[in-house]
Structure formats: C-alpha cells, structure tokens
Motif scaffolding. Structure first.
Motif, PDB file in Angstrom:
ATOM      1  N   PHE A   1       0.821  -1.192   0.000  1.00  0.00           N
ATOM      2  CA  PHE A   1       0.000   0.000   0.000  1.00  0.00           C
ATOM      3  C   PHE A   1       0.865   1.256   0.000  1.00  0.00           C
ATOM      4  CE2 PHE A   1      -3.300  -2.907   1.632  1.00  0.00           C
ATOM      5  CZ  PHE A   1      -4.326  -2.563   0.769  1.00  0.00           C
ATOM      6  N   ASP A   2       2.041   1.166   0.660  1.00  0.00           N
ATOM      7  CA  ASP A   2       2.916   2.325   0.714  1.00  0.00           C
ATOM      8  C   ASP A   2       3.685   2.535  -0.582  1.00  0.00           C
ATOM      9  OD1 ASP A   2       2.034   2.635   3.268  1.00  0.00           O
ATOM     10  OD2 ASP A   2       3.764   1.607   4.187  1.00  0.00           O
ATOM     11  N   ASN A   3       4.093   1.460  -1.285  1.00  0.00           N
ATOM     12  CA  ASN A   3       4.872   1.541  -2.520  1.00  0.00           C
ATOM     13  C   ASN A   3       4.037   0.949  -3.664  1.00  0.00           C
ATOM     14  OD1 ASN A   3       6.819   1.809  -4.433  1.00  0.00           O
ATOM     15  ND2 ASN A   3       8.216   0.265  -3.569  1.00  0.00           N
ATOM     16  N   TRP A   4       3.359   1.812  -4.383  1.00  0.00           N
ATOM     17  CA  TRP A   4       2.488   1.334  -5.466  1.00  0.00           C
ATOM     18  C   TRP A   4       3.269   0.943  -6.704  1.00  0.00           C
ATOM     19  CZ3 TRP A   4      -2.344   0.409  -4.103  1.00  0.00           C
ATOM     20  CH2 TRP A   4      -2.870   1.101  -3.016  1.00  0.00           C
ATOM     21  N   TYR A   5       4.544   1.349  -6.814  1.00  0.00           N
ATOM     22  CA  TYR A   5       5.337   1.069  -8.001  1.00  0.00           C
ATOM     23  C   TYR A   5       6.183  -0.196  -7.862  1.00  0.00           C
ATOM     24  CZ  TYR A   5       4.065   5.846  -9.110  1.00  0.00           C
ATOM     25  OH  TYR A   5       3.364   6.980  -9.363  1.00  0.00           O
ATOM     26  N   LYS A   6       5.994  -0.923  -6.801  1.00  0.00           N
ATOM     27  CA  LYS A   6       6.754  -2.151  -6.620  1.00  0.00           C
ATOM     28  C   LYS A   6       6.198  -3.234  -7.534  1.00  0.00           C
ATOM     29  CE  LYS A   6       8.073  -5.633  -3.206  1.00  0.00           C
ATOM     30  NZ  LYS A   6       7.938  -6.083  -1.807  1.00  0.00           N
ATOM     31  N   VAL A   7       7.121  -3.944  -8.226  1.00  0.00           N
ATOM     32  CA  VAL A   7       6.740  -5.010  -9.159  1.00  0.00           C
ATOM     33  C   VAL A   7       6.899  -6.343  -8.475  1.00  0.00           C
ATOM     34  CG1 VAL A   7       7.145  -6.026 -11.435  1.00  0.00           C
ATOM     35  CG2 VAL A   7       7.511  -3.567 -11.067  1.00  0.00           C
ATOM     36  N   ASN A   8       5.950  -7.211  -8.666  1.00  0.00           N
ATOM     37  CA  ASN A   8       5.983  -8.543  -8.070  1.00  0.00           C
ATOM     38  C   ASN A   8       7.191  -9.320  -8.579  1.00  0.00           C
ATOM     39  OD1 ASN A   8       5.397 -10.913  -6.831  1.00  0.00           O
ATOM     40  ND2 ASN A   8       3.407 -11.203  -7.814  1.00  0.00           N
ATOM     41  N   PRO A   9       7.945 -10.029  -7.716  1.00  0.00           N
ATOM     42  CA  PRO A   9       9.100 -10.820  -8.203  1.00  0.00           C
ATOM     43  C   PRO A   9       8.704 -11.838  -9.259  1.00  0.00           C
ATOM     44  CG  PRO A   9       9.177 -10.587  -5.817  1.00  0.00           C
ATOM     45  CD  PRO A   9       7.850 -10.054  -6.240  1.00  0.00           C
ATOM     46  N   SER A  10       7.520 -12.403  -9.170  1.00  0.00           N
ATOM     47  CA  SER A  10       7.092 -13.361 -10.190  1.00  0.00           C
ATOM     48  C   SER A  10       6.960 -12.692 -11.553  1.00  0.00           C
ATOM     49  CB  SER A  10       5.758 -13.985  -9.782  1.00  0.00           C
ATOM     50  OG  SER A  10       5.879 -14.631  -8.525  1.00  0.00           O
ATOM     51  N   ALA A  11       6.505 -11.439 -11.545  1.00  0.00           N
ATOM     52  CA  ALA A  11       6.381 -10.720 -12.821  1.00  0.00           C
ATOM     53  C   ALA A  11       7.746 -10.380 -13.395  1.00  0.00           C
ATOM     54  CB  ALA A  11       5.548  -9.454 -12.620  1.00  0.00           C
ATOM     55  N   LEU A  12       8.747 -10.168 -12.537  1.00  0.00           N
ATOM     56  CA  LEU A  12      10.088  -9.856 -13.041  1.00  0.00           C
ATOM     57  C   LEU A  12      10.723 -11.034 -13.753  1.00  0.00           C
ATOM     58  CD1 LEU A  12      11.489  -7.839  -9.981  1.00  0.00           C
ATOM     59  CD2 LEU A  12      10.696  -6.921 -12.175  1.00  0.00           C
ATOM     60  N   SER A  13      10.463 -12.240 -13.313  1.00  0.00           N
ATOM     61  CA  SER A  13      11.083 -13.429 -13.913  1.00  0.00           C
ATOM     62  C   SER A  13      10.140 -14.162 -14.869  1.00  0.00           C
ATOM     63  CB  SER A  13      11.520 -14.380 -12.788  1.00  0.00           C
ATOM     64  OG  SER A  13      10.395 -14.761 -12.001  1.00  0.00           O
ATOM     65  N   ALA A  14       9.092 -13.520 -15.293  1.00  0.00           N
ATOM     66  CA  ALA A  14       8.139 -14.184 -16.185  1.00  0.00           C
ATOM     67  C   ALA A  14       8.708 -14.277 -17.590  1.00  0.00           C
ATOM     68  CB  ALA A  14       6.814 -13.412 -16.183  1.00  0.00           C
ATOM     69  N   HIS A  15       8.347 -15.331 -18.319  1.00  0.00           N
ATOM     70  CA  HIS A  15       8.762 -15.559 -19.706  1.00  0.00           C
ATOM     71  C   HIS A  15       7.515 -15.843 -20.529  1.00  0.00           C
ATOM     72  CE1 HIS A  15      13.067 -15.699 -18.786  1.00  0.00           C
ATOM     73  NE2 HIS A  15      12.729 -16.369 -17.679  1.00  0.00           N
ATOM     74  N   CYS A  16       7.547 -15.320 -21.738  1.00  0.00           N
ATOM     75  CA  CYS A  16       6.398 -15.547 -22.616  1.00  0.00           C
ATOM     76  C   CYS A  16       6.468 -16.954 -23.188  1.00  0.00           C
ATOM     77  CB  CYS A  16       6.374 -14.508 -23.736  1.00  0.00           C
ATOM     78  SG  CYS A  16       7.816 -14.583 -24.811  1.00  0.00           S
ATOM     79  N   THR A  17       5.329 -17.440 -23.611  1.00  0.00           N
ATOM     80  CA  THR A  17       5.252 -18.778 -24.191  1.00  0.00           C
ATOM     81  C   THR A  17       5.796 -18.774 -25.610  1.00  0.00           C
ATOM     82  OG1 THR A  17       3.012 -18.349 -24.959  1.00  0.00           O
ATOM     83  CG2 THR A  17       3.235 -19.272 -22.749  1.00  0.00           C
ATOM     84  N   ASN A  18       6.004 -19.991 -26.150  1.00  0.00           N
ATOM     85  CA  ASN A  18       6.500 -20.099 -27.523  1.00  0.00           C
ATOM     86  C   ASN A  18       5.512 -19.529 -28.525  1.00  0.00           C
ATOM     87  OD1 ASN A  18       8.749 -21.382 -26.475  1.00  0.00           O
ATOM     88  ND2 ASN A  18       7.877 -23.441 -26.728  1.00  0.00           N
ATOM     89  N   ARG A  19       4.244 -19.738 -28.281  1.00  0.00           N
ATOM     90  CA  ARG A  19       3.226 -19.216 -29.199  1.00  0.00           C
ATOM     91  C   ARG A  19       3.207 -17.697 -29.198  1.00  0.00           C
ATOM     92  NH1 ARG A  19       0.899 -19.407 -33.900  1.00  0.00           N
ATOM     93  NH2 ARG A  19      -1.263 -18.599 -33.889  1.00  0.00           N
ATOM     94  N   LEU A  20       3.368 -17.108 -28.008  1.00  0.00           N
ATOM     95  CA  LEU A  20       3.395 -15.648 -27.915  1.00  0.00           C
ATOM     96  C   LEU A  20       4.640 -15.077 -28.581  1.00  0.00           C
ATOM     97  CD1 LEU A  20       1.921 -13.205 -26.793  1.00  0.00           C
ATOM     98  CD2 LEU A  20       3.203 -13.460 -24.670  1.00  0.00           C
ATOM     99  N   ALA A  21       5.782 -15.773 -28.448  1.00  0.00           N
ATOM    100  CA  ALA A  21       7.005 -15.326 -29.118  1.00  0.00           C
ATOM    101  C   ALA A  21       6.868 -15.403 -30.635  1.00  0.00           C
ATOM    102  CB  ALA A  21       8.185 -16.153 -28.636  1.00  0.00           C
ATOM    103  N   THR A  22       6.159 -16.439 -31.117  1.00  0.00           N
ATOM    104  CA  THR A  22       5.939 -16.573 -32.566  1.00  0.00           C
ATOM    105  C   THR A  22       5.055 -15.450 -33.096  1.00  0.00           C
ATOM    106  OG1 THR A  22       6.149 -18.961 -32.343  1.00  0.00           O
ATOM    107  CG2 THR A  22       5.148 -18.138 -34.366  1.00  0.00           C
TER     108      THR A  22
END
Length: 268
Positions: A233-254
């Motif tokens: 609530f105090d830091n609204w600009y903090k990004v979730n660690p899971s979102a930082l290490s997320a990778h797109c799927t092969n279909r999305l990359a295509t």
C-alpha cells in the motif's frame, strides 16, 4: 663535394623564391609569365589575327536590298514606313470572292441595339391628363385627430411618428372573438411527459441524507487486502518478483515476430 660547398648550396636553396612581377601593396592583373607590352604609360592590348577577325561586325548579305525607307515626321513625332507603290498595285482590282470576304458581317435579324439613356417621350404622354379616379386616389388620406371634445379631420399626421393617428371605433372596441378564434389563439400545451428545467439548487431529501452503504457495496469499495501487504500500500510502483522473472510462451514469441516480407536487412 666539400662540406663548405654543401653549406653554401643549402643556404641558397633555403632562400624564398622571388616573384618577378610582384609589386608590394598593389594587385596584379597580368599573367606572371611575361611582361605586358606598353605604349607610353598605358598598356597595349595585342590580339592575334583570328581574334581580330571575330571582333569585326557581321557583313550584310550581298543580295539584300533596302526596299523600305523610313522617314521621320516631325509634326507627329513618330516613324512611318513609306516605300514606292508599283503601278500594277495601284490599278489592281479585287476579285468577286475577295469583295465578298471584305463585306462586314450583318447583324442577327432579332438583334436590338442598345437603348439610349435619354428616352424620347411621346406627344401623347406629354399631353396626357389623369382621370377623376386617379386624382381621388392621389389625394392624401384624411386622419381623425381628437382635439378637445370633438374629432378634427386633418390631412397631415400630428405628433411623433409612433403616435396613433387614427381613433378606434366603438364597434371595434366592443368586438369579441368567436369560439373558433378563441380556440386557435390558445397556446400549445407541452407533452404529458415534459419536465421543465431543473433548478440549480434543489433540496436534498431526508433519505439521501441518512443513506447507509450496504454490506456488498462496502466490500466492493475495499481493496483486495488478501493479496496486498501494508508495504504494497505504501509503494504502489513495486513489481511482483514473479512478474520480473516471467517468460512468454512459444506461441506468444511466434506471434510477436515481424512479418517476413516486411523484414529488411540493415546495410553494413
């Protein structure tokens, strides 16, 4: 070669080259290869025979004859071409075809010339007299003006332009509209569902003042506290660690790749 001779030669070569025609503080307009010829105190310009021939004016053709003679007329201050006319030209006669072509073009049968600005008035119009009816219509309309205890007929209006110059008759003052005319004179009623403009200031109802939000509305108005911590609530600009290490799927990359026909290699 001895060292003394070599030293003297080097000293000579080290000297700057002198310009033969250089004059200090004066610009030179001549070629530096040779001295220009002079006649007295002026420069003589010499040209070769070919340049002298090109400089001559062009001669007139041998077969050309001056057929037209120009004379200056002092009285008119202009030039007129005058040349002798041959006897054959003086006695020449035009052919019928040439005479036909020389005739001016006739106007259209229905053509009317411009009318003159000054119109000719006929004798009948000048001696015409108006009829008795026309004289009666030309008379000024009389006006009834109330002065004192009686009406006075005047031929000229009295008072200001907006003042009433006629008196309404007693019959007109007592006239009443018919039933049909009274119906037609009524204004049109608005539609049944028509609502007039709402006032800018209106009273607030008692129910609106004492209204309380329902339990469901209170639940929707609160943030999702189950997934957020107090730090979030105090830091609204903090990004979730899971979102930082997320990778797109092969279909999305295509799907993210550009169209092959629009790909262009960079020039080295």
């Amino acid at each position: 070669m001895s060292s003394a001779s070599l030293g003297n030669r080097l000293d000579v070569l080290a000297q700057p080259k002198q310009a033969p025609l250089f004059v200090p503080h004066r610009r030179s307009v001549y070629w530096p290869e040779k001295q220009p010829p002079k006649i007295g105190s002026t420069t003589a310009f010499a040209v070769n025979p070919w340049q002298d021939n090109l400089a001559k004016p062009k001669n007139v053709h041998p077969g050309w004859t001056l057929s037209h003679r120009w004379e200056f007329i002092t009285s008119h201050y202009c030039h007129y071409p005058i040349w002798p006319v041959s006897n054959a030209a003086k006695k020449a006669e035009a052919t019928p075809r040439l005479q036909q072509l020389a005739e001016s073009k006739s106007f259209h049968p229905n053509h009317n010339f411009d009318r003159s600005v000054f119109t000719d008035i006929s004798k009948s119009a000048q001696n015409a007299r108006c009829s008795g009816r026309l004289e009666a219509l030309a008379q000024q309309k009389p006006h009834l003006v109330w002065q004192g205890d009686k009406n006075v007929t005047l031929h000229a209006p009295v008072g200001e332009f907006n003042d009433t110059i006629t008196k309404v008759s007693a019959t007109a003052t007592k006239a009443g509209a018919s039933e049909r005319l009274a119906v037609l004179s009524e204004h049109k009623n608005p539609p049944p569902k028509y609502k007039p403009e709402r006032s800018v200031l209106w009273p607030v109802t008692h129910n609106a003042k004492n209204a309380v939000a329902t339990t469901r509305l209170q639940q929707l108005s609160r943030p999702k506290s189950a997934r957020l911590t107090q730090y979030d609530f105090d830091n609204w600009y903090k990004v979730n660690p899971s979102a930082l290490s997320a990778h797109c799927t092969n279909r999305l990359a295509t799907l993210a790749e550009p169209i092959p026909r629009k790909v262009r290699q960079k020039k080295a």
